[in-house]
Design a protein around this motif. Structure first.
Motif, PDB file in Angstrom:
ATOM      1  N   GLU A   1       0.562  -1.150  -0.383  1.00 22.73           N
ATOM      2  CA  GLU A   1      -0.168  -0.503   0.313  1.00 22.73           C
ATOM      3  C   GLU A   1       0.593   1.424  -0.541  1.00 22.73           C
ATOM      4  N   TRP A   2       1.801   0.927   1.182  1.00 25.76           N
ATOM      5  CA  TRP A   2       2.528   3.101   0.880  1.00 25.76           C
ATOM      6  C   TRP A   2       3.461   2.786  -0.593  1.00 25.76           C
ATOM      7  N   THR A   3       4.133   1.546  -1.159  1.00 24.26           N
ATOM      8  CA  THR A   3       4.357   1.939  -2.406  1.00 24.26           C
ATOM      9  C   THR A   3       3.528   1.776  -4.162  1.00 24.26           C
ATOM     10  N   TYR A   4       1.877   2.368  -3.576  1.00 24.07           N
ATOM     11  CA  TYR A   4       1.463   2.605  -4.818  1.00 24.07           C
ATOM     12  C   TYR A   4       1.631   0.947  -5.719  1.00 24.07           C
ATOM     13  N   ARG A   5       0.948   0.205  -4.489  1.00 24.44           N
ATOM     14  CA  ARG A   5       0.537  -1.491  -4.913  1.00 24.44           C
ATOM     15  C   ARG A   5      -0.179  -2.391  -4.690  1.00 24.44           C
ATOM     16  N   GLY A   6      -1.388  -1.177  -4.157  1.00 22.58           N
ATOM     17  CA  GLY A   6      -2.408  -2.225  -3.499  1.00 22.58           C
ATOM     18  C   GLY A   6      -3.156  -2.907  -3.844  1.00 22.58           C
ATOM     19  N   ASP A   7      -2.757  -2.769  -5.657  1.00 23.83           N
ATOM     20  CA  ASP A   7      -4.078  -4.008  -6.703  1.00 23.83           C
ATOM     21  C   ASP A   7      -3.284  -5.212  -6.407  1.00 23.83           C
ATOM     22  N   LEU A   8      -2.669  -5.440  -5.562  1.00 20.53           N
ATOM     23  CA  LEU A   8      -1.934  -6.714  -5.139  1.00 20.53           C
ATOM     24  C   LEU A   8      -2.193  -7.196  -3.999  1.00 20.53           C
ATOM     25  N   VAL A   9      -2.911  -5.981  -2.620  1.00 20.10           N
ATOM     26  CA  VAL A   9      -3.604  -6.498  -2.053  1.00 20.10           C
ATOM     27  C   VAL A   9      -5.036  -7.027  -2.362  1.00 20.10           C
ATOM     28  N   THR A  10      -5.197  -8.113  -1.339  1.00 16.48           N
ATOM     29  CA  THR A  10      -6.754  -9.128  -1.442  1.00 16.48           C
ATOM     30  C   THR A  10      -7.147  -8.381  -0.565  1.00 16.48           C
ATOM     31  N   LYS A  11      -6.282  -7.811   0.914  1.00 18.40           N
ATOM     32  CA  LYS A  11      -7.363  -7.896   1.713  1.00 18.40           C
ATOM     33  C   LYS A  11      -7.430  -6.173   2.048  1.00 18.40           C
ATOM     34  N   LYS A  12      -8.060  -5.221   2.113  1.00 20.41           N
ATOM     35  CA  LYS A  12      -8.441  -4.055   2.488  1.00 20.41           C
ATOM     36  C   LYS A  12      -9.060  -3.760   2.992  1.00 20.41           C
ATOM     37  N   LYS A  13      -9.653  -4.409   4.402  1.00 21.89           N
ATOM     38  CA  LYS A  13      -9.772  -4.333   5.458  1.00 21.89           C
ATOM     39  C   LYS A  13      -9.358  -5.337   6.421  1.00 21.89           C
ATOM     40  N   PRO A  14      -9.407  -4.978   7.957  1.00 21.54           N
ATOM     41  CA  PRO A  14      -8.777  -5.569   8.662  1.00 21.54           C
ATOM     42  C   PRO A  14      -9.598  -6.796   9.669  1.00 21.54           C
ATOM     43  N   GLU A  15      -9.347  -7.787   9.973  1.00 19.37           N
ATOM     44  CA  GLU A  15     -10.297  -8.651  10.383  1.00 19.37           C
ATOM     45  C   GLU A  15     -10.509  -8.876  11.693  1.00 19.37           C
ATOM     46  N   ARG A  16     -11.312  -9.766  12.567  1.00 20.87           N
ATOM     47  CA  ARG A  16     -10.941  -9.880  13.862  1.00 20.87           C
ATOM     48  C   ARG A  16      -9.753 -10.709  14.505  1.00 20.87           C
ATOM     49  N   GLU A  17      -9.228 -11.431  13.763  1.00 13.95           N
ATOM     50  CA  GLU A  17      -7.907 -12.133  14.152  1.00 13.95           C
ATOM     51  C   GLU A  17      -6.804 -11.355  14.216  1.00 13.95           C
ATOM     52  N   ASP A  18      -6.587  -9.503  12.764  1.00 15.30           N
ATOM     53  CA  ASP A  18      -6.169  -8.469  13.005  1.00 15.30           C
ATOM     54  C   ASP A  18      -6.134  -7.935  14.526  1.00 15.30           C
ATOM     55  N   LEU A  19      -6.984  -7.903  15.484  1.00 18.71           N
ATOM     56  CA  LEU A  19      -7.217  -7.356  16.774  1.00 18.71           C
ATOM     57  C   LEU A  19      -6.720  -7.799  17.670  1.00 18.71           C
ATOM     58  N   GLU A  20      -6.206  -9.508  17.503  1.00 14.80           N
ATOM     59  CA  GLU A  20      -5.592 -10.358  18.619  1.00 14.80           C
ATOM     60  C   GLU A  20      -4.106  -9.736  18.968  1.00 14.80           C
ATOM     61  N   ALA A  21      -3.297  -9.938  18.670  1.00 12.65           N
ATOM     62  CA  ALA A  21      -1.731  -9.478  18.785  1.00 12.65           C
ATOM     63  C   ALA A  21      -1.572  -8.273  17.909  1.00 12.65           C
ATOM     64  N   PHE A  22      -1.013  -7.517  18.634  1.00  8.58           N
ATOM     65  CA  PHE A  22      -0.323  -5.745  18.782  1.00  8.58           C
ATOM     66  C   PHE A  22       0.802  -6.246  17.276  1.00  8.58           C
ATOM     67  N   GLU A  23       1.850  -7.019  17.048  1.00  3.79           N
ATOM     68  CA  GLU A  23       2.148  -7.452  15.436  1.00  3.79           C
ATOM     69  C   GLU A  23       0.744  -6.872  14.616  1.00  3.79           C
ATOM     70  N   THR A  24       0.266  -7.735  14.410  1.00  4.15           N
ATOM     71  CA  THR A  24      -1.241  -7.843  13.705  1.00  4.15           C
ATOM     72  C   THR A  24      -1.749  -6.639  13.407  1.00  4.15           C
ATOM     73  N   ALA A  25      -2.136  -6.233  14.779  1.00  4.93           N
ATOM     74  CA  ALA A  25      -2.815  -4.855  14.963  1.00  4.93           C
ATOM     75  C   ALA A  25      -1.465  -3.289  14.592  1.00  4.93           C
ATOM     76  N   TYR A  26      -0.650  -3.679  14.510  1.00  2.60           N
ATOM     77  CA  TYR A  26       0.175  -2.891  14.065  1.00  2.60           C
ATOM     78  C   TYR A  26       0.239  -2.229  12.261  1.00  2.60           C
ATOM     79  N   ASN A  27      -0.034  -3.608  11.740  1.00  9.55           N
ATOM     80  CA  ASN A  27       0.554  -3.788  10.160  1.00  9.55           C
ATOM     81  C   ASN A  27      -1.105  -3.223   9.887  1.00  9.55           C
ATOM     82  N   ALA A  28      -1.928  -3.571  10.199  1.00  9.77           N
ATOM     83  CA  ALA A  28      -3.459  -3.482   9.773  1.00  9.77           C
ATOM     84  C   ALA A  28      -3.496  -2.338   9.426  1.00  9.77           C
ATOM     85  N   ALA A  29      -2.655  -1.120  10.999  1.00  9.90           N
ATOM     86  CA  ALA A  29      -2.521  -0.012  11.309  1.00  9.90           C
ATOM     87  C   ALA A  29      -1.718   0.555  10.143  1.00  9.90           C
TER      88      ALA A  29
END
Length: 660
Positions: free
Chosen positions: A154-182
């Protein structure tokens, strides 16, 4: 001591890696080319995090077979010592084993080859992967790494390769995944959502009991740096300075980010000379620091730091130095390029030549540079922007048209890719639309869409970022045209878009609008039905509010009906005809009726003077004898004929007698 190290390890219960290392070294003293002892040694060194020593052991091993036997360990050691490109190459040669793909994916991430890293992590997460295990820790690590890659895409303007655009419930379970989703949300422009996720990540990290206070401080640092960035973007500078104050004293890349954002938060209040010095010194220290090899900014982050340095030098009026330093890089590029760093450097060079001037005065200094670099995208866009700011959009259009024409005449594949780059096409279309030239804008979009359609067929459907949005803009514009060719092209564009993404509602709606006769239910199933769209609409209420009623005539009145209690309006009397009394509709009107009477061809002056004047007004006429001066030239049409008087004024017609 026995030289057979595997037999020795089987007979003992050694769990300390230091003991294994001592045993391996003892075995190698007896037999230097013992491959098993060499392998045990490098594994022990890796377990002890002595990665430099492990690489040295690989390079100095006797026999030369260790790198082949322990290829995975060698690739991992190279990666941990900052040699990511070499590590990726070694892992790629290892085959399709899961361990090799893990190392290659990590190395690709470090070398900023994010599309390759995304491809590898997708394979590792696939349920069809035969080597996929049920280890919860491995699955969690894979989810964390995948989220990090998505954020960088997303930062390098290649968001077309990203399939998951919205954070999911499992992304809120650990601080690493929450940080990446942020980070992914912030890169998409969702700043408020990013701030919420950052707070969540910070709370989860500080609540982990298995981490020491020092480890928590190291993990919270990047979260605070990103949080400060979000606060700056939201215009909450005072809060941002407070957050970044907690990491400003850090070392490596994190400390550099804190100091840079602190200077940005201060705005124009700081000293540009001091800020330039601090930024340059800390950047060089970060690069030279051996401890910060894994903590250095990515290249796209380093580009931003360099741009900040250029901006500070412009504020410090270091124009001559900037011209010299940027000229060296710009001179090495002889063709057009879409490289953002080069084009930004071109803009900096133009600003240095103009010495921070703007408007028409800046154009005097920048236009000569276009003759030296006629294919420079950044320079052309800078000049076009200056023309627009001075209210001269027509010149900006002409200049940009000539630039695009030069690219077409070059004819190379690279130049044509630049010619039809979505950004340049968008700039040209925007200028056309601002000038009211919608036909030119539509033609530009159509030509660009046709080019990328051909390019997509030649490259097996792979297209650069931004082309999909260009297709949508071109298809929408072509639908407004009444030409059959444009309608067919629009149908082809939306068909191509639908094939790329069947869930894209915009493509489905465009396909239905372009070819309603041929659109199938399968193609339009993603669209909502008309009944569902109008289910919440109260027709009676809309009619009562003044919706126009259909009439029996071909045209429909746009006026609201008059209230029931209003008085009827008296009809106006028809205006009396202004035609002349002797008007005959069967008679052809005089074509010279609009001319004054004396200018009509049928005009005939009356009387003796009128006849003389008529003869004088005739082209090529000669004055009759006795009518006046025989030697005089024919009178000019429209001038009066004067007899017995001098034209110049003064005395009478006869000359007075006097002394000679």
């Amino acid at each position: 001591m026995s030289s057979d190290l595997p037999s020795l390890l089987k007979r003992t219960r050694i769990t300390d890696h230091e003991e294994i290392l001592r045993a391996a070294n003892a075995a190698l003293k007896q037999k230097k080319n013992d491959l098993d002892a060499q392998h045990a040694k490098v594994v022990a060194l890796l377990k002890l995090d002595r990665f430099e020593d492990a690489v040295h052991a690989f390079d100095t091993a006797e026999g030369g077979g260790l790198k082949q036997k322990a290829r995975l360990e060698y690739a991992y050691a190279l990666y941990k010592t900052g040699k990511a490109e070499e590590a990726a190459g070694v892992a790629r040669e290892g085959g399709e084993e899961r361990g090799y793909r893990h190392v290659e994916a990590q190395a690709a991430y470090r070398t900023e080859d994010f599309p390759r890293a995304k491809e590898l992590y997708t394979q590792l997460a696939s349920p069809d992967d035969n080597d996929n295990d049920d280890d919860d820790d491995a699955e969690a690590d894979l989810r964390i790494n995948t989220g990090a890659v998505d954020a960088q895409l997303e930062w390098t303007y290649r968001g077309d390769l990203v399939t998951k655009k919205k954070p999911e419930r499992e992304d809120l379970e650990a601080f690493e995944t929450a940080y990446n989703a942020a980070c992914a949300s912030i890169a998409q422009g969702e700043l408020a959502q990013g701030e919420v996720l950052l707070k969540r990540a910070k709370g989860l990290c500080e609540g982990m009991e298995e981490l020491s206070a020092e480890e928590k401080k190291g993990e919270v640092g990047p979260i605070l740096a990103m949080w400060g960035f979000v606060l700056l973007r939201l215009g909450r500078g005072e809060e941002a300075r407070g957050v970044m104050g907690e990491i400003e004293g850090g070392v490596g890349g994190l400390g550099l980010v804190g100091r840079v954002n602190r200077m940005v938060a201060e705005g124009g209040e700081g000293n540009p000379f001091l800020a330039s010095r601090v930024l340059g010194r800390n950047r060089d220290d970060t690069v030279r620091s051996g401890e910060a090899k894994q903590d250095q900014p990515f290249e796209f982050q380093a580009k931003v730091l360099r741009q900040n340095q250029y901006a500070l030098e412009l504020q410090s009026a270091k124009f001559e130095g900037l011209v010299r330093s940027t000229k060296v890089v710009l001179a090495g590029q002889t063709s057009s390029t879409l490289d953002p760093e080069y084009n930004v450097l071109s803009v900096v060079n133009a600003a240095a030549h103009a010495k921070a001037r703007s408007g028409k005065e800046a154009l005097k200094y920048i236009l000569p540079e276009l003759e030296k670099r006629p294919y420079d995208v950044g320079l052309v866009l800078t000049i076009a922007q200056l023309y627009v700011l001075t209210g001269n959009s027509s010149t900006a259009i002409t200049m940009l048209e000539k630039f695009l024409s030069r690219l077409e005449q070059a004819g190379s594949v690279k130049e044509m890719d630049v010619r039809f780059a979505p950004g340049l096409v968008g700039a040209m279309v925007s200028l056309y639309q601002s000038a009211g030239r919608r036909g030119h804008a539509r033609a530009e979009l159509a030509e660009a869409a046709q080019y990328w359609q051909r390019k997509g067929k030649e490259s097996s459907g792979k297209l650069p970022g931004g082309v999909v949005n260009l297709f949508k803009a071109a298809g929408s514009s072509l639908l407004e045209s009444e030409e059959k060719e444009h309608q067919e092209l629009a149908a082809g564009i939306f068909t191509d878009l639908h094939q790329r993404d069947e869930k894209d509602r915009y493509a489905a709606a465009g396909l239905l609008a372009a070819s309603p006769q041929t659109a199938t239910n399968t193609q339009t199933q993603s669209l909502q039905s008309i009944d569902r769209l109008v289910a919440s609409i109260d027709v009676d209420e809309l009619e009562h509010a003044g919706i126009a009623q259909p009439t029996t005539t071909t045209s429909t009145s746009l006026k609201r009906p008059a209230p029931a209690d209003s008085k009827p309006i008296k009809a106006k009397k028809p205006r009396k005809s202004r035609l002349p009394k002797d008007y005959d509709p069967n008679k052809q009107p005089d074509p010279e009726r609009w001319l004054p009477l004396r200018d009509r061809s049928t005009y005939r002056p009356k009387g003796k003077k009128g006849k003389a004047r008529r003869e004088a007004l005739s082209q090529g006429a000669v004055m009759a004898q006795g009518s006046g001066n025989e030697d005089s030239r024919p009178a000019t049409p429209g001038a009066e004929v004067l007899k017995g008087k001098s034209v110049g004024g003064g005395g009478g017609g006869k000359k007075k007698k006097g002394k000679r």
